[in-house]
Design an enzyme around this catalytic site. Structure first.
Site, PDB file in Angstrom:
ATOM      1  N   GLY A 252       1.009  -1.039  -0.165  1.00 42.99           N
ATOM      2  CA  GLY A 252      -0.089   0.516  -0.140  1.00 42.99           C
ATOM      3  C   GLY A 252       0.288   0.975   0.128  1.00 42.99           C
ATOM      4  O   GLY A 252       2.104   1.534  -0.434  1.00 42.99           O
ATOM      5  N   SER A 253      -0.039   2.165   0.411  1.00 45.80           N
ATOM      6  CA  SER A 253       1.343   3.967   0.599  1.00 45.80           C
ATOM      7  C   SER A 253       2.521   3.634   1.788  1.00 45.80           C
ATOM      8  O   SER A 253       2.198   2.971   2.296  1.00 45.80           O
ATOM      9  CB  SER A 253       0.027   4.749   0.894  1.00 45.80           C
ATOM     10  OG  SER A 253      -0.830   4.226   2.310  1.00 45.80           O
ATOM     11  N   GLY A 257       2.611   2.217   5.282  1.00 41.78           N
ATOM     12  CA  GLY A 257       3.902   1.279   5.386  1.00 41.78           C
ATOM     13  C   GLY A 257       4.221   1.983   6.508  1.00 41.78           C
ATOM     14  O   GLY A 257       4.814   1.214   8.047  1.00 41.78           O
ATOM     15  N   GLU A 274       5.680  -3.234   0.727  1.00 37.85           N
ATOM     16  CA  GLU A 274       6.049  -2.854  -0.260  1.00 37.85           C
ATOM     17  C   GLU A 274       5.089  -1.646  -0.678  1.00 37.85           C
ATOM     18  O   GLU A 274       4.205  -2.083  -1.003  1.00 37.85           O
ATOM     19  CB  GLU A 274       5.300  -4.168  -1.684  1.00 37.85           C
ATOM     20  CG  GLU A 274       6.365  -3.661  -3.191  1.00 37.85           C
ATOM     21  CD  GLU A 274       4.885  -3.120  -3.410  1.00 37.85           C
ATOM     22  OE1 GLU A 274       5.201  -2.166  -4.093  1.00 37.85           O
ATOM     23  OE2 GLU A 274       3.978  -3.756  -4.040  1.00 37.85           O
TER      24      GLU A 274
END
Length: 523
Positions: A252-253, A257, A274
């Site tokens: 995600g963003s 993260g 990721e």
């Protein structure tokens, strides 16, 4: 705003706008599945195709999550004792079932996610491919034999199942990202809890229920091996914090993260992140221009710019910039924008209004920083005021300004110039993100330099191919604010296992390493 036709009557069995809720029920029926137990009043799900409601689901609360984790821990104890090739057999059967229902799953994915059908079919194929990859991996979870400095000693390294995987996925790849991690984790001996995006939970339920169906008929699979948690950010936070979850794989963003990674590490869990990408393509004077144009256009507009590997920055040599940009603008302007269920469509809708608003804010900032915007306007769909179709934007920038250094999850391609190759590399690396990169060149020195330690600082480095469309065999992920994780491919399976170093002494002596002496008498 320009109007486009979204009639879906051209293909047999294709639902008309407004009928997608019934279509979802029918598609689940074709899969032999039911949604009745999942319906509720908590989470409304909409189709980006026309903005219509698809279903309303129950959300899982904290007590539900505790029960899920407890069940997953029990499943893990049983599953880790199953030989890895037998664990692989479960995934083989699942991959076959997905293959049999590829078209149904693709249509379901397109209705809920909005990506064009050919991309949806590609994503479902990716699930099938990763299943095949995981099956092969189930017979190759090998360690090492290491030379020991001590006579008659054997030094070895083993890999063992780690625990419960908590996987948090984004809306843009609602099936593939889950399959990347979960199929590999399952052959590694872990159990799994999947928290999909609240924007695409129906796709998640379909793929997970098919796996649960296979597991129910497989003698070696325990109950609750794979579970789905329907919820919002609070649900994701519970996964990040829960001591019973050993691995948290989050896609995600960057903001997400940063939160999840810290929370997982605080309790000494294992995060696999990721995150965002601000991917660039360098187009050199020696490039095959036709190849570069084709590679650029798909990378910049695929999934309506909503891929983590979407091309967001184009760095073109100053000697070819004017002609290249002219041809690029013309080609992008000719793309068919409309219903993703129409096989003639190139670009479907943005996921929702928030994505559209973010795109417009970014374009306004780009103008304020000296940019010239081509495209980017909303294309209105008659009768569907809640659908957000846009013309992909090409933005000529005087420099790599603040907005260019940010990732906007929309089809915006910023165009920059360079004079020499060192400047191009500096521009490529001059952003906080480090996921994917590419160069179009016929100069072998440039191609090799780009791949070297002096070149791109991204996790994915391509030559004469765009930034998106990674194959499942290569490790997928990136550096810097992309998080450093590798969610699948190559040796990423090690993220889902624990390492054991073992020494066996088969002599009658007890020598210590590094020549240490510790002599004493024993009665």
């Amino acid at each position: 705003m320009n109007a486009i036709d979204t009639s879906l009557s051209s293909s047999p069995g294709q639902p008309a706008p407004g009928a997608f809720a019934d279509a979802i029920v029918d598609l689940f029926g074709e899969l032999g599945l039911s949604l009745s137990d999942d319906l509720g009043s908590d989470l409304a799900v909409f189709s980006p195709i026309d903005g219509s409601a698809l279903a309303t689901l129950k959300m899982h609360r904290a007590t539900d999550m505790d029960a899920m984790v407890a069940n997953a821990e029990v499943a893990f104890v049983a599953w880790k004792q199953v030989p890895a090739p037998h664990r692989g057999e479960l995934i083989r059967r699942y991959g076959q079932l997905v293959r049999e229902h590829k078209e149904v799953l693709s249509r379901l994915l397109t209705i809920e996610n909005g990506k064009i059908l050919t991309e949806a079919r590609g994503e479902v194929q990716e699930v099938i491919d990763i299943c095949e990859y995981a099956v092969g991996l189930s017979r190759q979870l090998f360690g090492l034999t290491i030379a020991s400095e001590r006579a008659e000693h054997r030094l070895t390294e083993y890999w063992h199942p780690l625990g419960v995987l908590g996987l948090i996925s984004a809306f843009n790849f609602p099936a593939a990202v889950w399959a990347w991690g979960t199929t590999v984790a399952l052959v590694c001996g872990d159990s799994a809890i999947w928290k999909p995006s609240e924007k695409t939970p129906l796709t998640a339920l379909a793929f997970a229920k098919l796996l649960q169906k296979v597991a129910a008929d497989y003698e070696f699979a325990p109950d609750h091996l794979v579970q789905v948690a329907i919820g919002d950010a609070e649900c994701g936070g519970i996964i990040a914090d829960h001591p019973g979850i050993s691995i948290v794989s989050a896609t995600g963003s960057v903001r997400m993260g940063q939160d999840v990674g810290v929370r997982v590490q605080r309790r000494f869990g294992r995060p696999v992140l990721e995150l965002g990408g601000n991917n660039a393509a360098i187009v050199a004077p020696s490039a095959d221009i036709g190849l570069a144009l084709r590679g650029t256009i798909f990378a910049a507009t695929g999934t309506c710019g909503q891929r983590c590997t979407t091309l967001r920055r184009l760095i073109v040599h100053e000697s070819i910039r004017a002609d290249f940009v002219k041809r690029l603008i013309a080609a992008v302007g000719s793309l068919n924008i409309g219903s993703p269920l129409d096989d003639m469509t190139h670009v479907g809708p943005l996921i929702d209004k928030a994505a559209f608003d973010a795109m417009q804010r970014a374009l306004d900032r780009a103008r304020g920083e000296g940019g010239t915007v081509h495209g980017g306007e909303r294309i209105e769909v008659a009768g569907s005021p809640e659908a957000y179709y846009v013309r992909p934007a090409i933005v000529e920038m005087p420099a790599q300004s603040e907005i260019v250094r940010e990732e906007t999850f929309a089809p915006i391609l910023y165009v920059l110039s360079y004079a020499d190759f060192a400047e191009a590399i500096a521009l490529q690396n001059g952003v906080p993100q480090g996921l994917s990169s590419c160069i179009f060149t016929s100069d072998v020195r440039e191609a090799e330099t780009f791949q070297s330690a002096q070149g791109s600082d991204c996790g994915i480095v391509n030559v004469n191919i765009g930034t998106s469309g990674a194959e499942i065999g290569g490790a997928f992920g990136g550096e810097k604010m992309t998080g450093g994780g590798r969610v699948s491919g190559s040796d990423s399976w090690k993220n889902y296992m624990r390492r054991v170093t073992a020494t066996v002494n088969y002599s009658t002596e007890l020598p210590l390493a590094q020549g240490v002496k510790f002599d004493f008498d024993i009665d």
